[in-house]
Write a protein that holds these residues in place. Structure first.
Motif, mmCIF file in Angstrom:
data_model
loop_
_atom_site.group_PDB
_atom_site.id
_atom_site.type_symbol
_atom_site.label_atom_id
_atom_site.label_comp_id
_atom_site.label_asym_id
_atom_site.label_seq_id
_atom_site.Cartn_x
_atom_site.Cartn_y
_atom_site.Cartn_z
ATOM 1 N N MET A 267 9.838 -14.856 54.803
ATOM 2 C CA MET A 267 10.740 -14.292 55.808
ATOM 3 C C MET A 267 11.671 -15.379 56.324
ATOM 4 S SD MET A 267 10.004 -12.397 59.481
ATOM 5 C CE MET A 267 9.708 -10.772 58.751
ATOM 6 N N GLU A 268 12.979 -15.108 56.310
ATOM 7 C CA GLU A 268 13.940 -16.084 56.809
ATOM 8 C C GLU A 268 13.922 -16.134 58.332
ATOM 9 O OE1 GLU A 268 17.732 -14.988 55.093
ATOM 10 O OE2 GLU A 268 17.407 -16.410 53.459
ATOM 11 N N VAL A 269 14.333 -17.276 58.854
ATOM 12 C CA VAL A 269 14.398 -17.459 60.302
ATOM 13 C C VAL A 269 15.294 -16.394 60.940
ATOM 14 C CG1 VAL A 269 15.208 -19.007 62.123
ATOM 15 C CG2 VAL A 269 13.885 -19.930 60.208
ATOM 16 N N LYS A 270 16.437 -16.154 60.327
ATOM 17 C CA LYS A 270 17.381 -15.190 60.915
ATOM 18 C C LYS A 270 16.814 -13.770 60.894
ATOM 19 C CE LYS A 270 20.121 -14.493 56.678
ATOM 20 N NZ LYS A 270 21.470 -14.665 56.057
ATOM 21 N N GLU A 271 16.001 -13.456 59.882
ATOM 22 C CA GLU A 271 15.378 -12.130 59.839
ATOM 23 C C GLU A 271 14.388 -11.963 60.980
ATOM 24 O OE1 GLU A 271 12.695 -9.267 56.892
ATOM 25 O OE2 GLU A 271 13.402 -11.215 56.162
ATOM 26 N N ALA A 272 13.611 -13.013 61.254
ATOM 27 C CA ALA A 272 12.663 -12.950 62.374
ATOM 28 C C ALA A 272 13.406 -12.728 63.684
ATOM 29 C CB ALA A 272 11.838 -14.230 62.437
ATOM 30 N N GLN A 282 8.814 -21.858 63.523
ATOM 31 C CA GLN A 282 8.479 -23.050 62.753
ATOM 32 C C GLN A 282 8.489 -22.715 61.271
ATOM 33 O OE1 GLN A 282 5.207 -25.965 63.890
ATOM 34 N NE2 GLN A 282 4.200 -24.851 62.236
ATOM 35 N N GLY A 283 9.171 -23.545 60.488
ATOM 36 C CA GLY A 283 9.172 -23.336 59.049
ATOM 37 C C GLY A 283 10.531 -23.648 58.453
ATOM 38 N N ASN A 284 10.786 -23.181 57.212
ATOM 39 C CA ASN A 284 9.803 -22.542 56.367
ATOM 40 C C ASN A 284 10.178 -22.723 54.899
ATOM 41 O OD1 ASN A 284 12.046 -20.814 56.508
ATOM 42 N ND2 ASN A 284 10.796 -18.971 56.346
ATOM 43 N N LEU A 285 10.421 -23.981 54.510
ATOM 44 C CA LEU A 285 10.773 -24.294 53.122
ATOM 45 C C LEU A 285 9.599 -23.986 52.195
ATOM 46 C CD1 LEU A 285 13.146 -25.768 51.482
ATOM 47 C CD2 LEU A 285 11.614 -27.741 51.499
ATOM 48 N N ASP A 286 9.873 -23.284 51.106
ATOM 49 C CA ASP A 286 8.842 -23.014 50.101
ATOM 50 C C ASP A 286 8.354 -24.358 49.546
ATOM 51 O OD1 ASP A 286 7.352 -22.349 47.835
ATOM 52 O OD2 ASP A 286 8.675 -20.695 47.274
ATOM 53 N N PRO A 287 7.055 -24.672 49.660
ATOM 54 C CA PRO A 287 6.544 -25.959 49.169
ATOM 55 C C PRO A 287 6.885 -26.215 47.703
ATOM 56 C CG PRO A 287 4.861 -24.813 50.413
ATOM 57 C CD PRO A 287 5.986 -23.843 50.243
ATOM 58 N N PRO A 293 15.021 -30.416 41.900
ATOM 59 C CA PRO A 293 15.971 -31.507 42.102
ATOM 60 C C PRO A 293 16.385 -31.585 43.568
ATOM 61 C CG PRO A 293 16.578 -30.193 40.189
ATOM 62 C CD PRO A 293 15.487 -29.459 40.872
ATOM 63 N N TRP A 294 16.732 -32.812 44.011
ATOM 64 C CA TRP A 294 17.064 -33.014 45.418
ATOM 65 C C TRP A 294 18.192 -32.094 45.889
ATOM 66 C CZ3 TRP A 294 15.468 -34.146 49.910
ATOM 67 C CH2 TRP A 294 16.383 -34.334 50.960
ATOM 68 N N GLU A 295 19.153 -31.843 45.056
ATOM 69 C CA GLU A 295 20.290 -31.002 45.453
ATOM 70 C C GLU A 295 19.811 -29.618 45.887
ATOM 71 O OE1 GLU A 295 20.102 -32.730 42.624
ATOM 72 O OE2 GLU A 295 21.466 -34.352 43.244
ATOM 73 N N GLN A 296 18.816 -29.079 45.176
ATOM 74 C CA GLN A 296 18.273 -27.773 45.522
ATOM 75 C C GLN A 296 17.493 -27.821 46.835
ATOM 76 O OE1 GLN A 296 18.601 -24.693 44.065
ATOM 77 N NE2 GLN A 296 20.194 -25.673 42.835
ATOM 78 N N ILE A 297 16.725 -28.886 47.014
ATOM 79 C CA ILE A 297 15.955 -29.046 48.249
ATOM 80 C C ILE A 297 16.899 -29.127 49.448
ATOM 81 C CG2 ILE A 297 14.371 -30.556 49.520
ATOM 82 C CD1 ILE A 297 13.315 -31.520 46.784
ATOM 83 N N GLU A 298 17.922 -29.957 49.313
ATOM 84 C CA GLU A 298 18.873 -30.143 50.414
ATOM 85 C C GLU A 298 19.605 -28.847 50.742
ATOM 86 O OE1 GLU A 298 23.049 -32.368 50.794
ATOM 87 O OE2 GLU A 298 21.380 -33.778 50.519
ATOM 88 N N LYS A 299 20.003 -28.114 49.704
ATOM 89 C CA LYS A 299 20.733 -26.858 49.909
ATOM 90 C C LYS A 299 19.871 -25.859 50.697
ATOM 91 C CE LYS A 299 23.007 -23.144 47.219
ATOM 92 N NZ LYS A 299 22.093 -22.030 47.565
ATOM 93 N N ARG A 300 18.614 -25.702 50.271
ATOM 94 C CA ARG A 300 17.745 -24.742 50.933
ATOM 95 C C ARG A 300 17.379 -25.209 52.341
ATOM 96 N NH1 ARG A 300 14.639 -20.740 48.594
ATOM 97 N NH2 ARG A 300 16.232 -20.860 46.966
ATOM 98 N N ALA A 301 17.131 -26.499 52.498
ATOM 99 C CA ALA A 301 16.812 -27.029 53.825
ATOM 100 C C ALA A 301 17.976 -26.805 54.787
ATOM 101 C CB ALA A 301 16.469 -28.507 53.739
ATOM 102 N N LYS A 302 19.191 -27.008 54.301
ATOM 103 C CA LYS A 302 20.377 -26.816 55.138
ATOM 104 C C LYS A 302 20.482 -25.354 55.586
ATOM 105 C CE LYS A 302 25.423 -27.449 55.105
ATOM 106 N NZ LYS A 302 25.773 -26.041 55.416
ATOM 107 N N ILE A 304 18.049 -23.222 56.015
ATOM 108 C CA ILE A 304 17.007 -22.986 57.024
ATOM 109 C C ILE A 304 17.410 -23.609 58.356
ATOM 110 C CG2 ILE A 304 14.613 -23.538 57.661
ATOM 111 C CD1 ILE A 304 13.997 -23.411 54.591
ATOM 112 N N LEU A 305 17.921 -24.830 58.302
ATOM 113 C CA LEU A 305 18.312 -25.531 59.528
ATOM 114 C C LEU A 305 19.473 -24.837 60.228
ATOM 115 C CD1 LEU A 305 17.976 -29.180 58.202
ATOM 116 C CD2 LEU A 305 16.540 -28.102 59.945
ATOM 117 N N ASP A 306 20.426 -24.349 59.451
ATOM 118 C CA ASP A 306 21.557 -23.628 60.051
ATOM 119 C C ASP A 306 21.071 -22.384 60.795
ATOM 120 O OD1 ASP A 306 23.424 -25.451 59.190
ATOM 121 O OD2 ASP A 306 24.036 -24.289 57.416
ATOM 122 N N GLN A 307 20.125 -21.685 60.195
ATOM 123 C CA GLN A 307 19.566 -20.504 60.858
ATOM 124 C C GLN A 307 18.792 -20.902 62.116
ATOM 125 O OE1 GLN A 307 17.453 -17.811 58.205
ATOM 126 N NE2 GLN A 307 18.794 -18.367 56.514
ATOM 127 N N GLY A 308 18.081 -22.021 62.034
ATOM 128 C CA GLY A 308 17.329 -22.499 63.187
ATOM 129 C C GLY A 308 18.225 -22.965 64.317
#
Length: 349
Positions: A267-272, A282-287, A293-302, A304-308
Motif C-alpha cells: 500500500m502506498e503512503v498516498k493511498e493510506a 512508516q515505510g515502505n520500500l520493498d526490501p 541497481p541504485w538508480e531503481q532504488i533511488e527512483k522508488r525511494a524518491k 515514497i519520500l515525496d508522498q511522505g
C-alpha cells in the motif's frame, strides 16, 4: 566529546515537524552485516541475546555504519515465550519451532506469567547498556503481537496458511479468548519493562495477522490490541503498529491508540492518506528492491519520500525486514539519500 542526542525519529513519531525525514530499517541489526555473520559462526541468536555486551554491539552496529535515526533492539519475538512455559527453539532454515504446541483449553490454562526482571534480565541489561552509555539515537523496543505469537504456539512453527490457528480460534472460542488475555498481559508487562529500562519507542509486530479478514480481526483480535495499546499509552512513548500483508486492516489500526502505522510495500503512503489515516506513517520500500541497481532504488525511494513529504508525518523504512543478501553499503547509501533529499525538500517548503 559525547555526540548530541538525535530525537528526529521521536519527533516524527509524535507528528511534530522535523528538518528531514528520519530513517531506520526493520531487521537492520544483524542479517547482512559481515561482523554479525562472523559472530553467528560462534553464537546462536539466543546466545547473543543472552549476553548484553554482545547484543548491544549487534544493536548499535547499524547506527554507527548506516547513520540511521533509531536503533532497534536485537532479539526475536519469541524471546519472552519460555517464561510462559513454551519450549521454543530457533532452527536454521526453518525459524521458531515449538515442541509443545497448544491444542486445548487446558494447555492455555497451564501457561505461566512473565516476570521481566527475573525471566529476561539480559534483555533489560542490554537496553540499559545501550541507552545509558552507547546510543545517541532512540532505542526502539518491540514485541510480537498476540495473534502472531499464538500462530507459532498453535502451529508449532512457521505456517503458510494458519489452518490450525484459525481452527482453534473458530472452534475453541473460550480457549482463544483466554490465550489472547494471557498473551495481551504478557505483552504489556514485557513492553513496560523495556520502557522502564530505557526504550524510547515500541513497535508491535503482528507479522502474520494479514491472514485474517476484517470481520475476524474485529471480533477475535482488536479488543486485545486495544487493551495493549491503551495501557501502554500511559507510558508516554511512541507506539508503532506493523503487520505484513495486512493493508486491508489499516482502518482498524487507525482506530487503535497508536502513534505510528507501519506500511508494507503493498500500500502506498498516498493511498493510506486517501483512506483517512492521519497518524504518522512508516515505510515502505520493498526490501527486494535493495538488490536492484541504485538508480531503481533511488527512483522508488524518491517516490515514497515525496508522498511522505506531502503530509506530515513520515518515517522512512522498508516494507519488511532487511534480508541476508543485502549489501550493507546499499543501506548506508540509501540512508544518506533519504537525509539529503528530504533536507533539501523541507528547506524549500
Amino acid at each position: 566529546m559525547t555526540k548530541a542526542f538525535n530525537d528526529t525519529f521521536l519527533k516524527a513519531a509524535r507528528g511534530e515537524k522535523t528538518s528531514y525525514t528520519p530513517v531506520w530499517y526493520m531487521r537492520q541489526a544483524g542479517r547482512s552485516q559481515p561482523e554479525y555473520r562472523k559472530l553467528k559462526e560462534k553464537y546462536s541468536l539466543f546466545e547473543i541475546t543472552h549476553q548484553p555486551e554482545l547484543c548491544a554491539y549487534v544493536t548499535r552496529l547499524p547506527v554507527e555504519q548506516y547513520d540511521v535515526d533509531a536503533a532497534i533492539l536485537y532479539k526475536d519475538i519469541m524471546t519472552p515465550l519460555p517464561s510462559l512455559g513454551v519450549n521454543v527453539e530457533i532452527k536454521a532454515g526453518i525459524g521458531p519451532v515449538i515442541e509443545n504446541p497448544i491444542r486445548s483449553y487446558q494447555d492455555v490454562e497451564r501457561l505461566g506469567e512473565i516476570h521481566p526482571e527475573d525471566d529476561i534480565p539480559y534483555v533489560l541489561d542490554t537496553i540499559r547498556l545501550l541507552t545509558n552509555e552507547q546510543l545517541s539515537v532512540p532505542l526502539i523496543g518491540f514485541a510480537g503481537a498476540p495473534f502472531t505469537l499464538a500462530s507459532y504456539m498453535i502451529e508449532g512453527g512457521p505456517s503458510k496458511n494458519y489452518h490450525k490457528t484459525k481452527a482453534f480460534m473458530y472452534g475453541e472460542p473460550l480457549a482463544w479468548q483466554l490465550l489472547m488475555e494471557k498473551l495481551g498481559t504478557m505483552t504489556i508487562e514485557y513492553v513496560k519493562a523495556q520502557i522502564k529500562a530505557g526504550a524510547k519507542a515500541i513497535q508491535i509486530f503482528d507479522s502474520w495477522v494479514g491472514a485474517l479478514n476484517v470481520t475476524d480481526y474485529q471480533k477475535y483480535i482488536k479488543p486485545t490490541m486495544h487493551r495493549i495499546f491503551s495501557t501502554l499509552k500511559e507510558e508516554n512513548v511512541p507506539l508503532i503498529m506493523f503487520g505484513v500483508g495486512a493493508s486491508h486492516l489499516i482502518n482498524e489500526w487507525n482506530d487503535l491508540p497508536v502513534d505510528v502505522i507501519g506500511l508494507d510495500w503493498r500500500m502506498e503512503v498516498k493511498e493510506a492518506r486517501t483512506l483517512g489515516v492521519t497518524k504518522t506513517l512508516q515505510g515502505n520500500l520493498d526490501p527486494s528492491l535493495l538488490m536492484a541497481p541504485w538508480e531503481q532504488i533511488e527512483k522508488r525511494a524518491k517516490e515514497i519520500l515525496d508522498q511522505g513529504l506531502a503530509q506530515p508525518s513520515h518515517i522512512f523504512n522498508l516494507g519488511h525486514g532487511v534480508f541476508p543478501d543485502v549489501n550493507p553499503d546499499t543501506l548506508k547509501r540509501l540512508t544518506a539519500f533519504v537525509h539529503d533529499y528530504t533536507k533539501n525538500e523541507k528547506s524549500s517548503i
